[in-house]
Design a protein around this motif. Structure first.
Motif, PDB file in Angstrom:
ATOM      1  N   TRP A  96      -1.908  -8.696 -10.037  1.00 14.22           N
ATOM      2  CA  TRP A  96      -3.075  -8.656  -9.164  1.00 14.22           C
ATOM      3  C   TRP A  96      -2.652  -8.290  -7.746  1.00 14.22           C
ATOM      4  CZ3 TRP A  96      -7.580  -8.629 -11.543  1.00 14.22           C
ATOM      5  CH2 TRP A  96      -7.642  -9.162 -12.836  1.00 14.22           C
ATOM      6  N   VAL A  97      -3.480  -7.510  -7.084  1.00  7.65           N
ATOM      7  CA  VAL A  97      -3.207  -7.083  -5.712  1.00  7.65           C
ATOM      8  C   VAL A  97      -3.624  -8.198  -4.761  1.00  7.65           C
ATOM      9  CG1 VAL A  97      -3.732  -5.409  -3.903  1.00  7.65           C
ATOM     10  CG2 VAL A  97      -3.563  -4.666  -6.294  1.00  7.65           C
ATOM     11  N   GLU A  98      -2.694  -8.646  -3.927  1.00 12.72           N
ATOM     12  CA  GLU A  98      -2.985  -9.684  -2.954  1.00 12.72           C
ATOM     13  C   GLU A  98      -3.744  -9.088  -1.771  1.00 12.72           C
ATOM     14  OE1 GLU A  98      -2.430 -12.774  -3.424  1.00 12.72           O
ATOM     15  OE2 GLU A  98      -1.139 -12.682  -5.210  1.00 12.72           O
ATOM     16  N   GLN A  99      -4.820  -9.763  -1.367  1.00  8.79           N
ATOM     17  CA  GLN A  99      -5.598  -9.280  -0.238  1.00  8.79           C
ATOM     18  C   GLN A  99      -4.790  -9.319   1.059  1.00  8.79           C
ATOM     19  OE1 GLN A  99      -8.625  -7.908  -0.449  1.00  8.79           O
ATOM     20  NE2 GLN A  99      -8.499  -8.153  -2.674  1.00  8.79           N
ATOM     21  N   SER A 100      -3.900 -10.314   1.153  1.00 10.72           N
ATOM     22  CA  SER A 100      -3.099 -10.477   2.369  1.00 10.72           C
ATOM     23  C   SER A 100      -1.650 -10.061   2.106  1.00 10.72           C
ATOM     24  CB  SER A 100      -3.153 -11.927   2.848  1.00 10.72           C
ATOM     25  OG  SER A 100      -2.714 -12.807   1.824  1.00 10.72           O
ATOM     26  N   GLU A 101      -1.459  -8.933   1.438  1.00  7.78           N
ATOM     27  CA  GLU A 101      -0.128  -8.459   1.096  1.00  7.78           C
ATOM     28  C   GLU A 101       0.670  -8.123   2.358  1.00  7.78           C
ATOM     29  OE1 GLU A 101       1.223  -5.712  -2.495  1.00  7.78           O
ATOM     30  OE2 GLU A 101       0.449  -4.517  -0.838  1.00  7.78           O
ATOM     31  N   ARG A 109       6.527  -3.521  -4.035  1.00  4.95           N
ATOM     32  CA  ARG A 109       5.672  -2.970  -5.078  1.00  4.95           C
ATOM     33  C   ARG A 109       5.900  -1.474  -5.258  1.00  4.95           C
ATOM     34  NH1 ARG A 109       0.971  -0.919  -4.163  1.00  4.95           N
ATOM     35  NH2 ARG A 109       0.601  -2.114  -2.247  1.00  4.95           N
ATOM     36  N   ARG A 110       6.197  -0.764  -4.159  1.00  4.17           N
ATOM     37  CA  ARG A 110       6.419   0.680  -4.255  1.00  4.17           C
ATOM     38  C   ARG A 110       7.695   1.028  -5.003  1.00  4.17           C
ATOM     39  NH1 ARG A 110       3.498   0.952   0.796  1.00  4.17           N
ATOM     40  NH2 ARG A 110       5.322   0.334   2.021  1.00  4.17           N
TER      41      ARG A 110
END
Length: 242
Positions: A96-101, A109-110
């Motif tokens: 899941w993508v964190e909103q506060s990444e 992640r890249r």
């Protein structure tokens, strides 16, 4: 961490038989407290007696760790879906993508690109009979020995559950390996010899398990992967591992 059997599938000596710790705190189910190394085949072969309950080797499993190579990446608005394959099968890993990444998390992640070997820690999940892993933590593998260690670890833990006494050291040592891994391990035993071992020695060692062509294919594979090399001639092989 102790992977011995108990009624809930795991043993942890810091707890008594009740649902409380010695300090009086309510504990989570054992399957929630442990991180079990598994192969994709083991995960896909698990039983699901009821929702959110997964069992492998008659033990409850929830938190898992797997090792494999990313075959594809699908970017969605709320999550990333990685297809991870480990040689025994392939499985979807959803992160899941964190909103506060943070910038560091974004950079990490890249690095998760196709053909990258990764370690995945996560939780089993199923929908419409299709099992997947909800990834809590995914990182690239920089030392290929970690892959070998992971598979040995899955064998050891599996034997701990299926053998009445957890399996003897001899049984664990003789657990099935791929021909490539078996040949690699044998070659490493000749590290003190400057010439290494001969192909004939390897063929004789595994004559009751693999035929000559399988052995020579394994040697060629290990050479191509940079895991061993020839010394005096093409019949003498030495491991690249220290």
């Amino acid at each position: 961490m102790d992977y011995g059997k108990s009624g809930s599938g795991y043993m942890n000596t810091s707890f008594d038989g009740s649902n409380k710790t010695s300090s009086g705190f309510t504990r989570k189910p054992m399957g929630e407290q442990t991180l079990r190394p598994l192969t994709v085949k083991q995960i896909k072969g698990c039983s699901i007696p009821q929702d959110d309950l997964y069992r492998i080797d008659e033990a409850d499993v929830t938190q898992v760790t797997i090792v494999g190579v990313i075959r594809s990446v699908q970017e969605l608005a709320t999550n990333y879906i990685y297809m991870v394959e480990d040689g025994t099968g392939a499985i979807e890993v959803k992160k899941w993508v964190e909103q506060s990444e943070t910038p560091e998390e974004s950079e990490a992640r890249r690095l998760l690109l196709p053909d990258t070997y990764v370690r995945v820690n996560g939780r089993l999940n199923s929908f419409s009979g299709r099992i997947s892993v909800s990834g809590h933590f995914i990182r690239p593998i920089t030392d290929f020995n970690e892959v070998t260690y992971h598979f040995l670890d899955t064998i050891y833990i599996h034997l701990t559950f299926v053998k009445p006494n957890g399996g003897t050291a001899m049984e664990i040592d003789s657990a099935p390996k791929s021909v490539n891994a078996a040949v690699s391990d044998f070659i490493q035993k000749y590290d003190p010899d400057s010439q290494g071992c001969t192909a004939e020695q390897i063929i004789y060692k595994f004559k009751d398990v693999y035929n000559e062509q399988e052995i020579r294919n394994a040697i060629e594979y290990l050479e191509n992967e940079g895991q061993c090399y020839t010394t005096d001639n093409n019949e003498h092989i030495k491991s690249c591992y220290p």
